[in-house]
Each structure stands twice: as structure tokens, then as C-alpha cells.
Design a protein around this motif. Structure first.
Motif, PDB file in Angstrom:
ATOM      1  N   GLY A   1       0.798  -1.219   0.000  1.00  0.00           N
ATOM      2  CA  GLY A   1       0.000   0.000   0.000  1.00  0.00           C
ATOM      3  C   GLY A   1       0.829   1.266   0.000  1.00  0.00           C
ATOM      4  N   CYS A   2       2.117   1.163   0.328  1.00  0.00           N
ATOM      5  CA  CYS A   2       2.957   2.356   0.385  1.00  0.00           C
ATOM      6  C   CYS A   2       3.304   2.808  -1.029  1.00  0.00           C
ATOM      7  CB  CYS A   2       4.233   2.066   1.169  1.00  0.00           C
ATOM      8  SG  CYS A   2       5.411   3.422   1.098  1.00  0.00           S
ATOM      9  N   ARG A   3       3.183   4.091  -1.270  1.00  0.00           N
ATOM     10  CA  ARG A   3       3.430   4.589  -2.629  1.00  0.00           C
ATOM     11  C   ARG A   3       4.689   5.449  -2.695  1.00  0.00           C
ATOM     12  NH1 ARG A   3      -2.263   6.203  -5.154  1.00  0.00           N
ATOM     13  NH2 ARG A   3      -0.939   6.276  -7.018  1.00  0.00           N
ATOM     14  N   CYS A   4       5.616   5.183  -1.772  1.00  0.00           N
ATOM     15  CA  CYS A   4       6.877   5.923  -1.748  1.00  0.00           C
ATOM     16  C   CYS A   4       7.565   5.952  -3.115  1.00  0.00           C
ATOM     17  CB  CYS A   4       7.846   5.327  -0.738  1.00  0.00           C
ATOM     18  SG  CYS A   4       7.575   5.883   0.940  1.00  0.00           S
ATOM     19  N   GLY A   5       7.457   4.844  -3.847  1.00  0.00           N
ATOM     20  CA  GLY A   5       8.085   4.801  -5.167  1.00  0.00           C
ATOM     21  C   GLY A   5       7.611   5.948  -6.039  1.00  0.00           C
TER      22      GLY A   5
ATOM     23  N   GLN B   1      -2.100  12.135  -2.025  1.00  0.00           N
ATOM     24  CA  GLN B   1      -2.731  11.193  -2.953  1.00  0.00           C
ATOM     25  C   GLN B   1      -2.527   9.734  -2.545  1.00  0.00           C
ATOM     26  OE1 GLN B   1      -0.944  13.916  -6.112  1.00  0.00           O
ATOM     27  NE2 GLN B   1      -2.139  12.491  -7.342  1.00  0.00           N
ATOM     28  N   CYS B   2      -1.696   9.495  -1.534  1.00  0.00           N
ATOM     29  CA  CYS B   2      -1.536   8.123  -1.037  1.00  0.00           C
ATOM     30  C   CYS B   2      -2.659   7.857  -0.039  1.00  0.00           C
ATOM     31  CB  CYS B   2      -0.175   7.953  -0.359  1.00  0.00           C
ATOM     32  SG  CYS B   2      -0.040   6.381   0.514  1.00  0.00           S
ATOM     33  N   PRO B   3      -3.424   6.779  -0.254  1.00  0.00           N
ATOM     34  CA  PRO B   3      -4.581   6.514   0.624  1.00  0.00           C
ATOM     35  C   PRO B   3      -4.185   6.302   2.092  1.00  0.00           C
ATOM     36  CG  PRO B   3      -4.419   4.867  -1.145  1.00  0.00           C
ATOM     37  CD  PRO B   3      -3.258   5.793  -1.321  1.00  0.00           C
ATOM     38  N   LEU B   4      -2.931   5.950   2.342  1.00  0.00           N
ATOM     39  CA  LEU B   4      -2.519   5.712   3.726  1.00  0.00           C
ATOM     40  C   LEU B   4      -2.048   6.986   4.427  1.00  0.00           C
ATOM     41  CD1 LEU B   4      -0.488   2.383   3.420  1.00  0.00           C
ATOM     42  CD2 LEU B   4      -2.950   2.739   3.523  1.00  0.00           C
ATOM     43  N   PHE B   5      -1.845   8.057   3.638  1.00  0.00           N
ATOM     44  CA  PHE B   5      -1.275   9.290   4.174  1.00  0.00           C
ATOM     45  C   PHE B   5      -2.127   9.857   5.315  1.00  0.00           C
ATOM     46  CE2 PHE B   5      -0.995  14.002   4.061  1.00  0.00           C
ATOM     47  CZ  PHE B   5       0.346  14.152   4.391  1.00  0.00           C
ATOM     48  N   ASN B   6      -1.482  10.049   6.461  1.00  0.00           N
ATOM     49  CA  ASN B   6      -2.131  10.601   7.656  1.00  0.00           C
ATOM     50  C   ASN B   6      -3.307   9.771   8.153  1.00  0.00           C
ATOM     51  OD1 ASN B   6      -0.389  12.619   8.193  1.00  0.00           O
ATOM     52  ND2 ASN B   6      -1.640  14.282   7.376  1.00  0.00           N
TER      53      ASN B   6
ATOM     54  N   ARG C   1      -3.400   5.513   8.002  1.00  0.00           N
ATOM     55  CA  ARG C   1      -2.616   4.412   8.575  1.00  0.00           C
ATOM     56  C   ARG C   1      -1.141   4.774   8.687  1.00  0.00           C
ATOM     57  NH1 ARG C   1      -3.069  -0.554   5.279  1.00  0.00           N
ATOM     58  NH2 ARG C   1      -1.008  -0.910   6.139  1.00  0.00           N
ATOM     59  N   CYS C   2      -0.693   5.761   7.909  1.00  0.00           N
ATOM     60  CA  CYS C   2       0.724   6.127   7.904  1.00  0.00           C
ATOM     61  C   CYS C   2       0.899   7.538   8.466  1.00  0.00           C
ATOM     62  CB  CYS C   2       1.254   6.054   6.470  1.00  0.00           C
ATOM     63  SG  CYS C   2       2.993   6.467   6.338  1.00  0.00           S
ATOM     64  N   THR C   3       1.502   7.627   9.631  1.00  0.00           N
ATOM     65  CA  THR C   3       1.725   8.926  10.284  1.00  0.00           C
ATOM     66  C   THR C   3       3.165   8.964  10.797  1.00  0.00           C
ATOM     67  OG1 THR C   3       1.099   8.068  12.458  1.00  0.00           O
ATOM     68  CG2 THR C   3      -0.688   8.983  11.111  1.00  0.00           C
TER      69      THR C   3
ATOM     70  N   VAL D   1       4.483   3.889   7.700  1.00  0.00           N
ATOM     71  CA  VAL D   1       4.436   2.658   6.911  1.00  0.00           C
ATOM     72  C   VAL D   1       5.636   2.628   5.954  1.00  0.00           C
ATOM     73  CG1 VAL D   1       3.142   1.376   5.155  1.00  0.00           C
ATOM     74  CG2 VAL D   1       1.935   2.419   7.082  1.00  0.00           C
ATOM     75  N   GLY D   2       5.952   3.768   5.407  1.00  0.00           N
ATOM     76  CA  GLY D   2       7.043   3.815   4.423  1.00  0.00           C
ATOM     77  C   GLY D   2       8.146   4.772   4.852  1.00  0.00           C
ATOM     78  N   PRO D   3       9.302   4.670   4.209  1.00  0.00           N
ATOM     79  CA  PRO D   3      10.464   5.488   4.585  1.00  0.00           C
ATOM     80  C   PRO D   3      10.245   6.986   4.376  1.00  0.00           C
ATOM     81  CG  PRO D   3      10.884   4.325   2.530  1.00  0.00           C
ATOM     82  CD  PRO D   3       9.601   3.775   3.074  1.00  0.00           C
ATOM     83  N   CYS D   4       9.389   7.363   3.405  1.00  0.00           N
ATOM     84  CA  CYS D   4       9.182   8.796   3.147  1.00  0.00           C
ATOM     85  C   CYS D   4       8.484   9.475   4.321  1.00  0.00           C
ATOM     86  CB  CYS D   4       8.346   9.021   1.898  1.00  0.00           C
ATOM     87  SG  CYS D   4       9.116   8.363   0.439  1.00  0.00           S
ATOM     88  N   MET D   5       7.870   8.659   5.193  1.00  0.00           N
ATOM     89  CA  MET D   5       7.229   9.211   6.381  1.00  0.00           C
ATOM     90  C   MET D   5       8.164   9.141   7.581  1.00  0.00           C
ATOM     91  SD  MET D   5       4.482  10.686   7.384  1.00  0.00           S
ATOM     92  CE  MET D   5       2.837  10.341   6.733  1.00  0.00           C
ATOM     93  N   VAL D   6       9.143   8.229   7.542  1.00  0.00           N
ATOM     94  CA  VAL D   6      10.040   8.047   8.691  1.00  0.00           C
ATOM     95  C   VAL D   6      11.078   9.150   8.765  1.00  0.00           C
ATOM     96  CG1 VAL D   6      11.755   6.567   9.776  1.00  0.00           C
ATOM     97  CG2 VAL D   6       9.841   5.551   8.525  1.00  0.00           C
TER      98      VAL D   6
ATOM     99  N   THR E   1       9.519  13.308   2.047  1.00  0.00           N
ATOM    100  CA  THR E   1       8.467  14.179   1.531  1.00  0.00           C
ATOM    101  C   THR E   1       7.153  13.982   2.292  1.00  0.00           C
ATOM    102  OG1 THR E   1       9.544  14.006  -0.605  1.00  0.00           O
ATOM    103  CG2 THR E   1       7.316  14.890  -0.596  1.00  0.00           C
ATOM    104  N   CYS E   2       6.803  12.735   2.614  1.00  0.00           N
ATOM    105  CA  CYS E   2       5.539  12.498   3.327  1.00  0.00           C
ATOM    106  C   CYS E   2       5.606  13.108   4.723  1.00  0.00           C
ATOM    107  CB  CYS E   2       5.232  11.005   3.404  1.00  0.00           C
ATOM    108  SG  CYS E   2       4.979  10.275   1.775  1.00  0.00           S
ATOM    109  N   ALA E   3       6.772  13.000   5.385  1.00  0.00           N
ATOM    110  CA  ALA E   3       6.925  13.591   6.715  1.00  0.00           C
ATOM    111  C   ALA E   3       6.781  15.110   6.636  1.00  0.00           C
ATOM    112  CB  ALA E   3       8.278  13.222   7.306  1.00  0.00           C
TER     113      ALA E   3
HETATM  114  S1  SF4 Z   1       5.317   6.803   3.439  1.00  0.00           S
HETATM  115 FE1  SF4 Z   1       3.176   6.579   4.057  1.00  0.00          FE
HETATM  116  S2  SF4 Z   1       2.100   8.324   3.139  1.00  0.00           S
HETATM  117 FE2  SF4 Z   1       4.092   8.121   2.125  1.00  0.00          FE
HETATM  118  S3  SF4 Z   1       3.658   6.870   0.331  1.00  0.00           S
HETATM  119 FE3  SF4 Z   1       4.340   5.442   1.930  1.00  0.00          FE
HETATM  120  S4  SF4 Z   1       2.435   4.807   2.939  1.00  0.00           S
HETATM  121 FE4  SF4 Z   1       1.927   6.602   1.713  1.00  0.00          FE
END
Ligand code: SF4
Lengths: 364, 86
Positions: free
Chosen positions: A315-319, A330-335, A337-339, A344-349, A354-356
Motif C-alpha cells: 500500500g505504500c506509494r513511496c516509489g 494522494q496516497c490513501p494511507l497518508f495521515n 494508517r501512515c503517520t 508505513v514507508g520510509p518517506c514518512m520516517v 516528503t511524506c513527513a
Molecule cells: S510513506 Fe506513508 S504516506 Fe508516504 S507513500 Fe508510503 S504509505 Fe503513503
């Protein structure tokens, strides 16, 4: 003028307002500018740069966060190494919470009893090795800014004959990845805001081939508000004139030739190889591996670690984030399931992800 | 992770051309004293200079004249608008 006073100058509000005005006057038309570097992504949010720019100038984030582009398989290898008896994994703190496959992270491994220590510098990991009998493994991630630091540490380890210090090398160099992105017509990039501290090492000259091959305006920028605004201004000016060249807005740190001494040390210790980037896949010549004479320091060789491909977390769309195809909302998990607390993905960690950045500052 | 920050040099130890001397500088940042390595710095610093530090190693020695030229370049770009509102 003192350097402190000059540094203040790069935050001058009146000059920032004037530069913004110049950008507006330029009316360069719709422009998609990629900021390559994660530190730029954060600086752009922190200084509210997007809100200053006219709507037709779009800043998109590139793959320049070293934590975010580290392959899931490499994270799994780090976790596996940390679990081996007698091994301590000494790592930059940013890697701790990055999920590998099955959602496991180094932080979880540590909670389960693995020896994982956070260090600020690879030199600290080497010191740790000198003061212990066990094996200390340092995950060598990072771009051209970090690579010479790690190479210098390997030279020190060899000259001091430290045999229980090793690297898990996952280094990446920036220009080949830019070449891949610029070759993709779908991304329609009109200009590159080039990283400041990577360029301190590789120099202005490193972007010349991109200018020649893709007719791409490239402007090197620092991290203060005026640095970024003047670089955007230069990019709009080049676009408006139909030019493409390398310009340098960060002359106080970046020169034409960069830092040849640092590059000499890099290539004394490492040599080019292919590398797997999260989101971008395998890119020829974009990685570095230890030269034969330094193989003793290579944890992959020592433990015969296989290079395995591991798919990204479900489900992670970091790619797509790392290649600027979508924005985090635009990622359904943004904010949802993924915070930042439960990434969930490295872009949030990563604090440079960018997600962070979007999660912290909203879609400014 | 890629943060690299300017710090003021107070002492320099070791030899520029002898990497085995593990050259290092003492730097100060907001009252904190730290040691940073000079193995990969582009220009040998002197006390009073500022260096850009990344992960414990100086990567660049700042030259105040270059910093001033850099700022002036931005002033020039911004200039004609500023000129008109004075
Ligand atoms: S890091 Fe989280 S918000 Fe960013 S693409 Fe991956 S799942 Fe989606």
C-alpha cells in the motif's frame, strides 16, 4: 562584514519579498521545478516558500533523501546483522524506524534484544569498535556529502588496524538517478534545484552532462530563504530565455570543481557499481562498493549476504513519491494508517522525507 | 541526515598533508565545544574561520569574501524592485 552578519543577510525579508516580485514579473509560464534534495524539501516547507511563489510554478520533490531511497532488502539485511551474536549495529539515527519487509524495523529489533546503537558519525562507530571485542557494523548509507566521511573512517580503521569494524555499504551517487528521472517524459521536469552539500563535493561541473544531454536548467542552491528564492528566480529566467545551463546560487560553499580532495578519498576506498533505489529500481553505476583492497571491511562479503529484492511495504506509494508522480495526500494511507509516529514507508520516517514534510506542515 | 552546519574554528591540530596525523579542529557552536575531523576539508582552516560540518567532518572552509559576493549576487537580482520602493 563579519560572516555572522552575512549569514543573517540570507534571511533578509525585504530581499526575499523583492526576489518574489522578480519571479512574478518574469512570467516564465507553467514550470515544474524538482528540488532534488530532502533538506531542500524541508527548508521549502519551513520557510513557506511555496506560498510565496506564483501558482504556475510547481515545486516537486525528488529522490534526495538517502534514508527514503534505501532498498527494503538492505533494511532487512541490517536487521538480520543486528540479530547475529557478537554483532553491534551502529547506525545513523534516521534508519532506526524505517520499516523493512513485514513492517519490522531496527528499533523493534533493538526492543527484542538486538544490539543497535545510534551514532552521530561513522568515526564514533569506529571508536566503539576499538573499545569492544565484538564486531561493529555501520550501515553506510548516504550520498556524496556522507560518502567521503565514511571513506575517511575506513582509511583510519585500516591505518589503526581495527579488524572488528565493518560497513554494510548502500551508498548512492546522485547524477545517475537524475539522468533516469530526466529521461522520463511523463515527469516533464523543467528545471532542477540542485542540492547544496552534495554539490560542495561534486561541484558545478557535475551537472554539465545533464545540461548537454537534456537541455535542462540546473541551479545549485543553499538552504536559507534567499538561497532558494534566488535559485527559483534563476530557473525562471533561464526558462524564460529558453536557456539551459548550470548556475550556482551557493557560491559560498560550492565551487566549479567541488572538493577534489574528498572525491579522491571516496575513490581510493570505493568504486562504482549498480545500486537498487527504492522507487527507482536498479540504476547502473549509481552505487559504490569497497575496492578489493578494502574488502576486509565489507560485511556483505564477510557474512556472504545475498542481494535480495524485497517488495515495498503493502500500500505504500513511496516509489511514486520519490519520482514525483504523486504527492503524499494522494496516497490513501497518508495521515491515516501512515503517520510520523506510525510510519508505513520510509518517506514518512525520515525527517527529510516528503511524506513527513507534508504531514508536519500540511500542503502549503 | 544530510544536515551540514557552519561552525567556528578555535584550534587546529595535525598536519594538512599527513592524513595519518588525523587532523582535527576544535569548533564552537552556541557555546558548545566539539572536535571535528579535517581529513576531507577542501581548504585548510585557521582559527577564526568557519567550516561546514557534516557527521563530524568538516567538508568546506567558508571564505567571508565568497559569502559576501554570494549575498551581493542576490542583492543585484532583487535590486531593481528594491530600488523602486525606496
Ligand atoms: S510513506 Fe506513508 S504516506 Fe508516504 S507513500 Fe508510503 S504509505 Fe503513503
Amino acid at each position: 562584514m563579519s560572516l555572522a552578519a552575512i549569514s543573517e543577510g540570507f534571511r533578509d525579508r525585504r530581499l526575499a519579498a523583492a526576489l518574489t516580485e522578480r519571479i512574478r514579473e518574469n512570467k516564465a509560464g507553467p514550470l515544474r521545478i524538482m528540488e532534488v534534495c530532502g533538506t531542500h524539501t524541508m527548508a521549502i516547507f519551513r520557510h513557506g516558500i511555496r506560498s510565496l511563489l506564483p501558482a504556475e510554478i510547481e515545486l516537486i520533490s525528488g529522490p534526495g533523501c538517502p534514508v527514503c531511497v534505501t532498498a527494503t532488502g538492505d533494511i532487512d539485511l541490517m536487521i538480520a546483522l543486528a540479530a547475529k551474536p557478537g554483532v553491534t549495529l551502529a547506525t545513523f539515527g534516521d534508519l532506526l524506524r524505517v520499516p523493512g519487509s513485514e513492517g519490522k524495523s531496527l528499533a523493534m529489533a533493538r526492543a527484542a534484544g538486538a544490539r543497535v546503537e545510534v551514532v552521530y558519525s561513522p568515526a564514533d562507530a569506529l571508536d566503539m569498535a576499538r573499545n569492544t571485542d565484538g564486531l561493529v557494523v555501520f550501515p553506510a548509507i548516504g550520498f556524496e556529502t556522507t560518502i567521503p566521511v565514511i571513506a575517511a573512517t575506513v582509511l583510519e580503521a585500516r591505518s589503526k588496524n581495527v579488524r572488528n569494524f565493518m560497513l554494510l555499504v548502500s551508498h548512492k551517487v546522485v547524477p545517475p538517478a537524475l539522468e533516469v528521472l530526466l529521461s522520463d517524459p511523463e515527469l516533464a521536469i523543467d528545471g532542477l534545484l540542485c542540492p547544496g552539500h552534495v554539490s560542495a563535493i561534486i561541484g558545478e561541473q557535475a551537472y554539465q552532462p545533464l545540461v548537454a544531454q537534456f537541455h535542462m536548467p540546473c541551479v545549485i542552491a543553499g538552504f536559507e530563504p534567499l538561497d532558494i528564492l534566488s535559485a527559483v528566480y534563476m530557473l525562471t529566467r533561464q526558462a524564460g530565455r529558453g536557456q539551459a545551463r548550470v548556475e550556482n546560487c551557493y557560491g559560498r560553499v560550492v565551487s566549479k570543481e567541488g572538493n577534489p580532495r574528498a572525491r579522491e578519498i571516496i575513490y581510493r576506498v570505493f568504486k562504482p557499481c549498480n545500486a537498487w533505489w527504492r522507487g527507482l529500481g536498479e540504476i547502473p553505476g549509481s552505487g559504490l562498493e569497497l575496492q578489493e583492497e578494502f574488502r576486509d571491511f565489507d560485511a556483505r562479503t564477510r557474512f556472504e549476504l545475498p542481494a535480495v529484492f524485497v517488495p515495498e511495504p503493502q500500500g505504500c506509494r513511496c516509489g511514486e513519491i520519490l519520482t514525483a508522480r504523486i504527492k503524499p495526500p494522494q496516497c490513501p494511507l497518508f495521515n491515516t494508517r501512515c503517520t510520523p509516529t506510525h510510519p508505513v514507508g520510509p518517506c514518512m520516517v525520515s525527517s527529510e522525507g516528503t511524506c513527513a514534510a507534508y504531514s508536519k506542515y500540511g500542503d502549503l | 541526515m544530510c544536515l551540514a552546519i557552519p561552525m567556528r574554528v578555535t584550534e587546529v591540530h595535525g598536519e594538512q598533508n599527513d592524513p595519518l596525523s588525523f587532523p582535527h579542529a576544535v569548533v564552537e557552536e552556541e557555546g558548545l565545544r566539539k572536535e571535528v575531523r579535517l581529513d576531507i576539508v577542501d581548504r585548510w582552516p585557521r582559527p577564526g574561520d568557519y567550516v561546514i560540518v557534516h557527521a563530524g567532518f568538516a567538508i568546506h572552509t567558508l571564505d567571508p569574501a565568497a559569502a559576501e559576493t554570494n549575498l551581493n549576487l542576490m542583492r543585484e537580482m532583487a535590486e531593481h524592485v528594491i530600488g523602486s520602493d525606496i
